[in-house]
Design a protein around this motif. Structure first.
Motif, short mmCIF file in Angstrom:
data_model
loop_
_atom_site.label_atom_id
_atom_site.label_comp_id
_atom_site.label_asym_id
_atom_site.label_seq_id
_atom_site.Cartn_x
_atom_site.Cartn_y
_atom_site.Cartn_z
N ALA A 217 0.83 -1.21 0.00
CA ALA A 217 0.00 0.00 0.00
C ALA A 217 0.86 1.26 0.00
CB ALA A 217 -0.93 0.00 1.21
N ALA A 218 1.94 1.24 0.78
CA ALA A 218 2.83 2.41 0.83
C ALA A 218 3.49 2.65 -0.52
CB ALA A 218 3.88 2.22 1.92
N ALA A 219 3.92 1.57 -1.16
CA ALA A 219 4.56 1.71 -2.47
C ALA A 219 3.58 2.22 -3.52
CB ALA A 219 5.15 0.35 -2.90
N GLN A 220 2.36 1.69 -3.50
CA GLN A 220 1.36 2.14 -4.46
C GLN A 220 0.98 3.60 -4.23
OE1 GLN A 220 -1.76 -0.74 -3.87
NE2 GLN A 220 -0.96 -2.10 -5.45
N ALA A 221 0.81 3.98 -2.95
CA ALA A 221 0.45 5.37 -2.64
C ALA A 221 1.54 6.33 -3.09
CB ALA A 221 0.21 5.52 -1.13
N LEU A 222 2.80 5.96 -2.84
CA LEU A 222 3.91 6.82 -3.25
C LEU A 222 3.95 6.95 -4.77
CD1 LEU A 222 6.42 8.44 -2.57
CD2 LEU A 222 7.73 6.29 -2.60
N GLN A 223 3.75 5.83 -5.46
CA GLN A 223 3.78 5.85 -6.93
C GLN A 223 2.65 6.72 -7.48
OE1 GLN A 223 3.52 1.97 -8.66
NE2 GLN A 223 3.94 2.68 -10.74
N GLU A 224 1.46 6.58 -6.90
CA GLU A 224 0.31 7.38 -7.36
C GLU A 224 0.54 8.86 -7.10
OE1 GLU A 224 -3.05 3.89 -6.61
OE2 GLU A 224 -2.98 5.69 -5.35
N GLN A 225 1.07 9.19 -5.92
CA GLN A 225 1.34 10.59 -5.59
C GLN A 225 2.36 11.20 -6.55
OE1 GLN A 225 2.50 10.56 -1.50
NE2 GLN A 225 0.42 10.26 -0.73
N GLN A 226 3.40 10.44 -6.83
CA GLN A 226 4.43 10.95 -7.73
C GLN A 226 3.88 11.15 -9.14
OE1 GLN A 226 7.43 7.94 -7.24
NE2 GLN A 226 8.44 9.01 -5.54
N ALA A 227 3.08 10.17 -9.61
CA ALA A 227 2.50 10.29 -10.94
C ALA A 227 1.53 11.46 -11.02
CB ALA A 227 1.78 8.98 -11.31
N LEU A 228 0.71 11.63 -9.97
CA LEU A 228 -0.25 12.74 -9.96
C LEU A 228 0.46 14.08 -9.93
CD1 LEU A 228 -3.15 13.76 -9.78
CD2 LEU A 228 -3.01 13.49 -7.29
N ALA A 229 1.50 14.18 -9.11
CA ALA A 229 2.23 15.45 -9.02
C ALA A 229 2.89 15.79 -10.35
CB ALA A 229 3.29 15.36 -7.91
N ALA A 230 3.47 14.77 -11.00
CA ALA A 230 4.10 15.03 -12.29
C ALA A 230 3.08 15.44 -13.34
CB ALA A 230 4.84 13.76 -12.75
N ALA A 231 1.91 14.77 -13.35
CA ALA A 231 0.88 15.11 -14.33
C ALA A 231 0.33 16.52 -14.09
CB ALA A 231 -0.25 14.09 -14.25
N GLN A 232 0.11 16.86 -12.81
CA GLN A 232 -0.40 18.20 -12.49
C GLN A 232 0.61 19.28 -12.87
OE1 GLN A 232 -1.30 17.73 -8.33
NE2 GLN A 232 -3.40 17.09 -8.73
N GLN A 233 1.86 19.00 -12.59
CA GLN A 233 2.89 19.99 -12.94
C GLN A 233 2.98 20.18 -14.44
OE1 GLN A 233 6.79 18.90 -11.63
NE2 GLN A 233 7.67 20.91 -12.01
N GLN A 234 2.93 19.09 -15.19
CA GLN A 234 3.00 19.18 -16.64
C GLN A 234 1.79 19.90 -17.21
OE1 GLN A 234 5.50 18.44 -18.54
NE2 GLN A 234 4.45 19.00 -20.43
N ALA A 235 0.60 19.58 -16.66
CA ALA A 235 -0.61 20.23 -17.15
C ALA A 235 -0.60 21.72 -16.85
CB ALA A 235 -1.84 19.57 -16.52
N ALA A 236 -0.11 22.08 -15.65
CA ALA A 236 -0.06 23.49 -15.29
C ALA A 236 0.89 24.26 -16.20
CB ALA A 236 0.36 23.63 -13.83
N ILE A 237 2.06 23.68 -16.46
CA ILE A 237 3.02 24.34 -17.35
C ILE A 237 2.44 24.51 -18.74
CG2 ILE A 237 5.25 24.04 -18.47
CD1 ILE A 237 6.20 22.63 -15.93
N GLN A 238 1.82 23.44 -19.23
CA GLN A 238 1.24 23.49 -20.57
C GLN A 238 0.11 24.51 -20.65
OE1 GLN A 238 -0.50 19.81 -21.83
NE2 GLN A 238 -0.49 20.36 -23.98
N ALA A 239 -0.75 24.52 -19.61
CA ALA A 239 -1.89 25.44 -19.61
C ALA A 239 -1.43 26.89 -19.58
CB ALA A 239 -2.79 25.14 -18.43
#
Length: 414
Positions: A217-239
């Motif tokens: 669960a800890a590994a999955q949560a960390l992976q999801e958080q990292q993926a979400l943060a990267a996607a949000q950052q990329q979307a914000a830059i692009q927007a």
């Protein structure tokens, strides 16, 4: 394990003792069980009769994102705290009015998400449950048919549980008496040793399983958080990089139906207040290659985008969902709100556009949209309002004006 004497091998006086215990157990538990079963069934039946007499007539409707229970007569609501009246049951939408403490308003229904539908200055709007309480409450014992069935099921389950408990208690009492009479010390020692070994094995297995689950669960949560943060950052830059100099207010994207809607508005009202990107006979390919690039140049902070595509290619719901979800995420990051309006009703025509295919398209597409997209069920709205069509596909001016007013009202533009 030592042998345990069978019941036939016991002295006669012990056999009589056990038979006497069994009889007493039956005499003690069975009357009590029958009394509790009767009491619970009578309680459920009484509530059922009272509920059928007191529940008012209602109409339950499935709306986009919530279930509406509409009443056949208004109920007077006493306002206990200041609250905003909103067009839809959504705190994110702005209000068009305010009710204050001590005010009385008529309520016409409620949603399963915590809102009352009230009448306010000749309009209908929504307020939260916490805004007030009804002057005349329903009887305390009133129940719905569903609650009645639940009570009956609970009574039956309780009766079955009681019977099982009685049987288990009787069996346990008999077993304890037999074990005491037999006085098998070796059997008790072996049972204790086996129980301890089993307990230790179970504890070890449980600890290992818990440790593995926590690590996973800890590994999955960390992976999801990292993926979400990267996607949000990329979307914000692009927007931010693509933010237009001047953002359009209202943008309509559609096919020939949107073309005729714009023409009806201009003939009857004047200038159309929305920027319309539409083409006769357009399909998904035009939407992907032409409409989206055009719209992307003018959509920014504060833009409200209404998309109504699909009637010309009703088998392309998945393709529309994929494109709309991607661009809705980009435009939402810029501060725009994206709406997808359902494909609207059709009648007999020569293009294989049928009622069944339209409803299947709407059902498939609406379930695939991301949360940033608001679904507008204009199909149901027009079916209830009435439709006047020229050729089974395109609408007359009166219907187009009704549809235009619906779009503008749902996006808060009027």
């Amino acid at each position: 394990m030592a042998d345990v004497r069978s019941e036939s091998a016991m002295p006669e006086e012990n056999g009589c003792f056990f038979q006497d215990c069994q009889g007493r157990i039956r005499e003690l538990f069975l009357p009590v069980g029958m009394f509790l079963i009767s009491l619970m069934l009578a309680w459920a039946t009484g509530f059922s009769a009272q509920a059928q007499e007191s529940v008012p007539e209602t109409v339950v409707m499935q709306m986009p994102g919530f279930v509406m229970e509409q009443w056949n007569a208004p109920r007077q609501l006493l306002v206990s705290t200041k609250a905003y009246v909103r067009e839809l049951p959504d705190k994110q939408l702005s209000g068009f009015g305010t009710i204050t403490k001590g005010q009385y308003v008529n309520a016409w229904g409620q949603t399963d998400t915590g809102w009352y539908l009230i009448e306010y200055n000749g309009r209908l709007g929504y307020v939260r449950y916490e805004a007030g309480s009804f002057v005349r409450q329903e009887p305390a014992g009133a129940q719905t048919l569903q609650e009645q069935m639940l009570l009956e099921q609970q009574a039956l389950a309780a009766a079955q549980a009681l019977q099982e408990q009685q049987a288990l208690a009787a069996a346990q009492a008999l077993q304890e008496q037999q074990a005491l009479a037999a006085a098998q010390a070796l059997q008790e020692q072996q049972a204790l040793a086996a129980a301890q070994a089993l307990q230790e094995q179970q504890a070890l297995a449980a600890a290992q399983a818990l440790q593995e689950q926590q690590a996973l669960a800890a590994a999955q949560a960390l992976q999801e958080q990292q993926a979400l943060a990267a996607a949000q950052q990329q979307a914000a830059i692009q927007a931010l990089a693509q933010q237009p100099a001047v953002a359009a207010g209202v943008v309509f994207i559609g096919d020939s139906r949107m073309v005729t809607l714009k023409e009806a508005v201009e003939r009857n009202i004047g200038i159309c207040p929305a920027t319309v990107i539409a083409k006769n006979g357009s399909r998904h390919e035009w939407f992907h290659d032409t409409a989206i690039p055009q719209a992307d140049k003018i959509i920014g902070k504060g833009s409200k985008v209404v998309i109504n595509m699909g009637v010309n290619d009703l088998s392309y719901a998945d393709q529309y969902a994929r494109d709309v979800n991607y661009w809705a995420a980009v435009w939402s990051a810029r501060g725009a709100q994206v709406y997808y309006a359902s494909v609207n009703p059709v009648w007999a025509n020569s293009h294989n556009m049928t009622k069944e295919r339209v409803e299947a398209f709407n059902a498939r597409l609406s379930t695939q949209l991301i949360p940033q997209i608001i679904w507008l069920d204009s199909y149901t709205y027009l079916m209830q309002s009435g439709v006047h069509s020229n050729d089974g596909i395109h609408y007359k001016d009166d219907t187009n004006l009704i549809l235009f007013q619906y779009y503008m009202m749902m996006i808060g533009a009027i």
